[in-house]
Design an enzyme around this catalytic site. Structure first.
Site, short mmCIF file in Angstrom:
data_model
loop_
_atom_site.label_atom_id
_atom_site.label_comp_id
_atom_site.label_asym_id
_atom_site.label_seq_id
_atom_site.Cartn_x
_atom_site.Cartn_y
_atom_site.Cartn_z
N HIS A 35 -3.91 -4.14 7.89
CA HIS A 35 -3.94 -2.99 8.81
C HIS A 35 -3.02 -3.22 10.01
O HIS A 35 -3.22 -4.12 10.82
CB HIS A 35 -5.34 -2.62 9.31
CG HIS A 35 -5.40 -1.17 9.68
ND1 HIS A 35 -5.88 -0.16 8.86
CD2 HIS A 35 -4.98 -0.53 10.81
CE1 HIS A 35 -5.77 1.01 9.47
NE2 HIS A 35 -5.23 0.82 10.64
N HIS B 272 -5.64 3.58 -1.42
CA HIS B 272 -6.93 3.93 -0.82
C HIS B 272 -7.20 5.41 -1.12
O HIS B 272 -6.88 6.27 -0.30
CB HIS B 272 -6.91 3.68 0.68
CG HIS B 272 -8.26 3.76 1.31
ND1 HIS B 272 -8.61 3.01 2.43
CD2 HIS B 272 -9.34 4.50 1.02
CE1 HIS B 272 -9.86 3.29 2.78
NE2 HIS B 272 -10.32 4.20 1.94
N HIS C 184 -3.95 11.67 0.74
CA HIS C 184 -2.72 11.08 0.22
C HIS C 184 -2.92 10.71 -1.25
O HIS C 184 -2.61 11.51 -2.12
CB HIS C 184 -2.19 9.88 1.05
CG HIS C 184 -3.23 8.95 1.62
ND1 HIS C 184 -4.16 8.31 0.83
CD2 HIS C 184 -3.47 8.53 2.90
CE1 HIS C 184 -4.91 7.53 1.61
NE2 HIS C 184 -4.53 7.66 2.87
N HIS D 296 1.55 1.20 6.06
CA HIS D 296 2.18 2.12 7.01
C HIS D 296 3.53 1.61 7.49
O HIS D 296 4.56 2.29 7.37
CB HIS D 296 1.25 2.37 8.20
CG HIS D 296 1.65 3.54 9.01
ND1 HIS D 296 1.24 4.84 8.74
CD2 HIS D 296 2.49 3.63 10.09
CE1 HIS D 296 1.79 5.66 9.62
NE2 HIS D 296 2.54 4.95 10.45
N GLU E 48 -8.86 0.37 -2.73
CA GLU E 48 -9.72 0.34 -1.55
C GLU E 48 -10.56 1.61 -1.48
O GLU E 48 -10.15 2.66 -1.98
CB GLU E 48 -8.87 0.27 -0.27
CG GLU E 48 -7.98 -0.94 -0.19
CD GLU E 48 -7.16 -0.94 1.08
OE1 GLU E 48 -6.84 0.13 1.59
OE2 GLU E 48 -6.84 -2.04 1.57
N ASN F 273 0.85 -1.19 0.00
CA ASN F 273 0.00 0.00 0.00
C ASN F 273 0.89 1.24 0.00
O ASN F 273 1.70 1.42 0.92
CB ASN F 273 -0.90 -0.02 1.24
CG ASN F 273 -1.88 1.15 1.29
OD1 ASN F 273 -1.47 2.30 1.10
ND2 ASN F 273 -3.14 0.86 1.55
#
Ligand SMILES: CC(=O)[C@@H](O)[C@H](O)COP(=O)(O)O
Ligand SMILES: NCC(=O)COP(=O)(O)O
Length: 246
Positions: free
Chosen positions: A196, A44, A51, A220, A75, A8
């Protein structure tokens, strides 16, 4: 089957957006991860464009066409802006996430039966476009049959509760919870994704404990690691972690 890694790149865009210089490049980050062996790229594109922006989605779709063995996963909330992107770029997978527009980050999954009626036609449209649909879900075994009944191909287990328990006495209980949810999803005919707050520390135990895991999407912590090790070395580290524990 080795669990697939989808990187991601939201947080590359987050840094990029703090100046009007176009760096760090989102597409360059994705390309370096793909060159290092990443199985896919996830974004996302939230409505507030904090972002990932629409131009990022279009540029990544163009990049992914040069990587036919890799998957593009978009997403978002299908009752907001997600379907615009799905109709425009036809990614391999759409991951439906029930976030509000101003939500700090994703922190819960869909709920059945309340969400079934409004999701069913949106899932059907994506599938008619040839796009696989994954529903972002809490690890609740009793919800999985309903997720399948509305037409989902996969669920993505929301893993923050496991990540928060990692290294504590609650870790084993959480792993049993996710393993039961994954088994219920498999029994219902669903594929199982997860994501996540996953990272190199908490990933091994999760992959070993959760049956039938097809894909993890990690952003992240991955980007945090890449700030220290670089995209290629970080991609190889996560791939090795998945290979060693799948
Ligand atoms: C659905 C999910 O758990 C994450 O991919 C989430 O989309 C991350 O969003 P932020 O990067 O905006 O925190
Ligand atoms: N679906 C999870 C994802 O794409 C990345 O989540 P995170 O690793 O940024 O928490």
């Amino acid at each position: 089957m080795t669990v697939q890694l989808s990187v991601n790149v939201n947080k590359v865009a987050l840094v990029r957006n703090t100046r009007h210089l176009g760096i760090p490049s989102v597409t360059r980050a994705a390309e370096l991860c793909l060159q290092a062996g990443a199985n896919g790229i996830t974004v996302h594109p939230r409505p507030d464009q904090r972002h990932i922006r629409p131009q990022d989605v279009d540029e990544l779709a163009e990049l992914m066409r040069r990587w036919p063995r890799a998957e593009f996963n978009i997403e978002g909330n299908p009752t907001q802006n997600l379907l615009d992107f799905i109709r425009r770029v036809h990614p391999h997978q759409a991951t439906f996430v029930p976030d509000s527009e101003d939500q700090f980050t994703s922190d819960h999954g869909w709920s059945f039966p309340p969400d079934a009626q409004r999701l069913q036609p949106l899932i059907a449209e994506c599938r008619q476009l040839g796009v696989r649909v994954s529903l972002f879900m809490d690890p609740a075994p009793q919800q999985m049959a309903a997720a399948r009944a509305v037409g989902a191909d996969r669920v993505e287990l929301y893993t923050e509760p496991y990540a928060a328990a990692w290294g504590t006495p609650d870790q084993a209980v959480q792993l049993q919870r996710y393993a039961a949810a994954a088994q219920a999803a498999l029994d219902a005919g669903l594929g199982v994704n997860a994501g996540h707050d996953l990272n190199l520390d908490n990933l091994p135990a999760f992959v070993r404990a959760v049956p039938g895991l097809a894909e993890v999407s990690i952003g992240h912590a991955f980007i945090a690691d890449a700030l220290e090790q670089g995209y290629a070395a970080t991609t190889r580290a996560y791939l090795r972690c998945l290979l060693d524990n799948s």
